[in-house]
Design a protein around this motif. Structure first.
Motif, PDB file in Angstrom:
ATOM      1  N   THR A  97       0.827  -1.212   0.000  1.00  0.00           N
ATOM      2  CA  THR A  97       0.000   0.000   0.000  1.00  0.00           C
ATOM      3  C   THR A  97       0.857   1.255   0.000  1.00  0.00           C
ATOM      4  N   ASP A  98       0.497   2.201  -0.841  1.00  0.00           N
ATOM      5  CA  ASP A  98       1.155   3.501  -0.869  1.00  0.00           C
ATOM      6  C   ASP A  98       0.652   4.339   0.300  1.00  0.00           C
ATOM      7  N   THR A  99       1.559   4.867   1.081  1.00  0.00           N
ATOM      8  CA  THR A  99       1.190   5.549   2.321  1.00  0.00           C
ATOM      9  C   THR A  99       0.335   6.790   2.075  1.00  0.00           C
ATOM     10  N   LEU A 100       0.707   7.614   1.135  1.00  0.00           N
ATOM     11  CA  LEU A 100      -0.001   8.879   0.917  1.00  0.00           C
ATOM     12  C   LEU A 100      -1.389   8.669   0.329  1.00  0.00           C
ATOM     13  N   SER A 101      -1.480   7.834  -0.683  1.00  0.00           N
ATOM     14  CA  SER A 101      -2.747   7.689  -1.392  1.00  0.00           C
ATOM     15  C   SER A 101      -3.671   6.632  -0.784  1.00  0.00           C
ATOM     16  N   GLY A 102      -3.103   5.657  -0.082  1.00  0.00           N
ATOM     17  CA  GLY A 102      -3.909   4.555   0.428  1.00  0.00           C
ATOM     18  C   GLY A 102      -4.243   3.525  -0.638  1.00  0.00           C
ATOM     19  N   LEU A 103      -3.753   3.724  -1.870  1.00  0.00           N
ATOM     20  CA  LEU A 103      -3.949   2.766  -2.956  1.00  0.00           C
ATOM     21  C   LEU A 103      -2.796   1.766  -2.971  1.00  0.00           C
ATOM     22  N   LEU A 104      -2.920   0.758  -3.807  1.00  0.00           N
ATOM     23  CA  LEU A 104      -1.803  -0.153  -4.011  1.00  0.00           C
ATOM     24  C   LEU A 104      -0.589   0.609  -4.521  1.00  0.00           C
ATOM     25  N   ASN A 105       0.612   0.184  -4.094  1.00  0.00           N
ATOM     26  CA  ASN A 105       1.811   0.733  -4.707  1.00  0.00           C
ATOM     27  C   ASN A 105       2.146  -0.081  -5.962  1.00  0.00           C
ATOM     28  N   ARG A 106       3.237   0.257  -6.634  1.00  0.00           N
ATOM     29  CA  ARG A 106       3.543  -0.429  -7.890  1.00  0.00           C
ATOM     30  C   ARG A 106       3.731  -1.931  -7.681  1.00  0.00           C
ATOM     31  N   GLY A 107       4.483  -2.308  -6.645  1.00  0.00           N
ATOM     32  CA  GLY A 107       4.713  -3.725  -6.401  1.00  0.00           C
ATOM     33  C   GLY A 107       3.423  -4.478  -6.123  1.00  0.00           C
ATOM     34  N   GLY A 108       2.577  -3.900  -5.270  1.00  0.00           N
ATOM     35  CA  GLY A 108       1.302  -4.540  -4.957  1.00  0.00           C
ATOM     36  C   GLY A 108       0.402  -4.624  -6.173  1.00  0.00           C
ATOM     37  N   PHE A 109       0.415  -3.549  -6.974  1.00  0.00           N
ATOM     38  CA  PHE A 109      -0.416  -3.545  -8.184  1.00  0.00           C
ATOM     39  C   PHE A 109       0.030  -4.633  -9.150  1.00  0.00           C
ATOM     40  N   GLU A 110       1.316  -4.752  -9.358  1.00  0.00           N
ATOM     41  CA  GLU A 110       1.810  -5.742 -10.314  1.00  0.00           C
ATOM     42  C   GLU A 110       1.489  -7.161  -9.869  1.00  0.00           C
ATOM     43  N   ARG A 111       1.601  -7.422  -8.551  1.00  0.00           N
ATOM     44  CA  ARG A 111       1.281  -8.772  -8.058  1.00  0.00           C
ATOM     45  C   ARG A 111      -0.196  -9.092  -8.262  1.00  0.00           C
ATOM     46  N   HIS A 112      -1.077  -8.161  -7.870  1.00  0.00           N
ATOM     47  CA  HIS A 112      -2.518  -8.404  -8.015  1.00  0.00           C
ATOM     48  C   HIS A 112      -2.948  -8.382  -9.480  1.00  0.00           C
ATOM     49  N   ALA A 113      -2.311  -7.547 -10.282  1.00  0.00           N
ATOM     50  CA  ALA A 113      -2.671  -7.463 -11.696  1.00  0.00           C
ATOM     51  C   ALA A 113      -2.318  -8.753 -12.427  1.00  0.00           C
ATOM     52  N   GLU A 114      -1.180  -9.347 -12.085  1.00  0.00           N
ATOM     53  CA  GLU A 114      -0.810 -10.630 -12.696  1.00  0.00           C
ATOM     54  C   GLU A 114      -1.891 -11.674 -12.437  1.00  0.00           C
ATOM     55  N   THR A 115      -2.403 -11.689 -11.208  1.00  0.00           N
ATOM     56  CA  THR A 115      -3.480 -12.628 -10.872  1.00  0.00           C
ATOM     57  C   THR A 115      -4.738 -12.325 -11.676  1.00  0.00           C
ATOM     58  N   ALA A 116      -5.060 -11.038 -11.815  1.00  0.00           N
ATOM     59  CA  ALA A 116      -6.251 -10.640 -12.577  1.00  0.00           C
ATOM     60  C   ALA A 116      -6.127 -11.051 -14.042  1.00  0.00           C
ATOM     61  N   LEU A 117      -4.930 -10.925 -14.601  1.00  0.00           N
ATOM     62  CA  LEU A 117      -4.724 -11.321 -15.994  1.00  0.00           C
ATOM     63  C   LEU A 117      -4.894 -12.834 -16.166  1.00  0.00           C
ATOM     64  N   ARG A 118      -4.354 -13.597 -15.226  1.00  0.00           N
ATOM     65  CA  ARG A 118      -4.500 -15.060 -15.300  1.00  0.00           C
ATOM     66  C   ARG A 118      -5.964 -15.461 -15.176  1.00  0.00           C
ATOM     67  N   ASP A 119      -6.683 -14.821 -14.238  1.00  0.00           N
ATOM     68  CA  ASP A 119      -8.104 -15.145 -14.062  1.00  0.00           C
ATOM     69  C   ASP A 119      -8.900 -14.782 -15.309  1.00  0.00           C
ATOM     70  N   GLY A 120      -8.596 -13.622 -15.905  1.00  0.00           N
ATOM     71  CA  GLY A 120      -9.307 -13.209 -17.110  1.00  0.00           C
ATOM     72  C   GLY A 120      -9.070 -14.174 -18.258  1.00  0.00           C
ATOM     73  N   ALA A 121      -7.807 -14.614 -18.407  1.00  0.00           N
ATOM     74  CA  ALA A 121      -7.488 -15.550 -19.484  1.00  0.00           C
ATOM     75  C   ALA A 121      -8.185 -16.891 -19.260  1.00  0.00           C
ATOM     76  N   ARG A 122      -8.208 -17.339 -18.013  1.00  0.00           N
ATOM     77  CA  ARG A 122      -8.840 -18.626 -17.712  1.00  0.00           C
ATOM     78  C   ARG A 122     -10.348 -18.580 -17.947  1.00  0.00           C
ATOM     79  N   GLN A 123     -10.968 -17.452 -17.610  1.00  0.00           N
ATOM     80  CA  GLN A 123     -12.419 -17.329 -17.734  1.00  0.00           C
ATOM     81  C   GLN A 123     -12.857 -16.787 -19.094  1.00  0.00           C
ATOM     82  N   GLY A 124     -11.890 -16.413 -19.940  1.00  0.00           N
ATOM     83  CA  GLY A 124     -12.228 -15.874 -21.250  1.00  0.00           C
ATOM     84  C   GLY A 124     -12.851 -14.492 -21.197  1.00  0.00           C
TER      85      GLY A 124
END
Length: 407
Positions: free
Chosen positions: A226-253
């Motif tokens: 988590t990015d301290t100032l914004s409260g959003l994911l930081n780059r590392g967190g985003f990339e980890r979760h985004a990789e999972t989202a891409l795999r799920d999207g590909a699996r589910q079409g």
């Protein structure tokens, strides 16, 4: 020493170990109030075993029997307070206090009934079963997301309530629970009852320890992502979760789109109004993205004034509409600390995942689209396949006293 005495001694030792384990969790993270209550519950349980050991030493056993009952019930109710703190439920203090008082009085009154009468045995065991069901209700009624371990905990609480409710039947099948309280620990029923207590006390404690440790690790992971100032994911967190989202999207079409945004002329905000105002712009835009993004979307601050939103299940056209809506709405927001007439703007690049494309390739295309929006005049949305009509620039001029754009 009888088998029941031996099991009782083991229970005393186990309760102490479990109390120490929960105190260790509480000491590691002082915000874990639940761990302190659970430690107290098992510490009070130790007192019950001590009282139970002492009963044979009394000629008139009614007072220590009632005390033993009340102490063990207090331990289970304290356990429920720990559950309530863990699962975000206000403990039912008044109900539990009244329940403790009423059931203790009933146990005292039924001591004059025949020792092996069913009402007397139920009066002693039913409150424990009810206390476990209260714990089950606490976990069930929580608004927190229930995972597999939480469901297993509910099952064990239900099974524990069942074993307490069935003890009168078990006592009858094993020949009773002694001619008098002093003889209880010499019976087969006492050994079975204490063994069951050990099994369920250990099962509940170990489950809760694992759940608490899971929460500690999850919170630590969340902080690292988590990015301290914004409260959003930081780059590392985003990339980890985004990789999972891409795999799920590909699996589910399903389609997956990415929106990258950059605040326009952000350096001028810092230079003209100070870094505190710049931070407020970051916080405002972050909060806006958080509110605009859906539950399945991933919003992140990639660094500086650059942000990203991953949109699983969203095609390019829908992602473009999301970006256009965000651009238009943010451009109309006043920012605390800035002149009332001043408006900040942002530029957006949008790309949809192609077959076989990696996250880095998707981000590169979205970033190229963002660069096109910047180069084309800012405060606009462009998609990776080409420009989208520029919207929201009255008279073709930037909004906001010449400062609404980043270099």
């Amino acid at each position: 020493m009888s088998g029941a005495n031996f099991i009782l001694a083991i229970n005393l030792f186990v309760a102490g170990l479990l109390a120490a384990a929960f105190m260790t969790v509480a000491a590691y993270d002082t915000r874990r109030v639940a761990a302190r209550w659970l430690a107290l519950g098992y510490a009070v349980g130790m007192a019950y075993f001590v009282v139970e050991f002492s009963i044979p030493a009394f000629n008139y056993a009614t007072p220590p029997v009632v005390v033993a009952f009340a102490v063990f019930l207090v331990a289970t109710l304290i356990f429920n307070v720990g559950l309530a703190n863990k699962y975000g439920i206000t403990p039912p203090w008044r109900f539990m206090a009244a329940f403790l008082l009423v059931t203790s009085i009933i146990v005292y009154l039924v001591q004059d009934l025949p020792r092996h009468s069913f009402p007397r045995m139920m009066a002693y065991q039913f409150p424990y079963a009810a206390a476990q069901l209260i714990g089950l209700w606490i976990v069930w009624s929580s608004r927190q997301r229930r995972e597999k371990l939480d469901i297993i905990l509910m099952v064990v609480l239900a099974a524990s309530a069942l074993q307490f409710a069935s003890k009168p039947l078990i006592a009858h099948a094993l020949g009773g629970w002694g001619a008098d309280p002093q003889a209880y620990l010499q019976t087969n029923y006492a050994m079975v009852s204490q063994s069951l207590g050990t099994v369920f006390a250990m099962a509940l404690a170990l489950l809760l320890l694992v759940i608490l440790v899971r929460d500690v690790l999850a919170e630590a992971t969340s902080k690292s992502e988590t990015d301290t100032l914004s409260g959003l994911l930081n780059r590392g967190g985003f990339e980890r979760h985004a990789e999972t989202a891409l795999r799920d999207g590909a699996r589910q079409g399903l389609p997956v789109s990415l929106v990258i945004a950059d605040l326009d002329h952000f350096k001028l905000v810092n230079d003209n109004f100070g870094h505190a105002c710049g931070d407020r712009v970051i916080e405002t835009f972050s909060g806006f993205l958080r509110d605009a993004a859906g539950q399945s979307h991933l919003a992140a601050r990639l660094g500086g004034e650059e942000f990203a939103v991953m949109l699983p299940g969203t095609n390019l056209a829908a992602a473009r509409l999301f970006a256009e809506g965000a651009r238009s709405a943010f451009g109309a927001l006043p920012i605390k600390g800035l002149p009332l007439s001043y408006r900040c703007t942002a530029s957006f690049g949008v790309a949809e995942l192609r077959s076989g494309e990696t996250l880095s390739e998707l981000m590169r295309r979205a970033d190229e689209a963002l660069y096109g929006a910047k180069k084309g005049g800012r405060d606009q949305v462009r998609v990776a396949s080409g420009p989208i009509a520029i919207v929201g620039k009255p008279n073709g001029k930037p909004l906001g006293n010449g400062f609404n754009g980043r270099d």
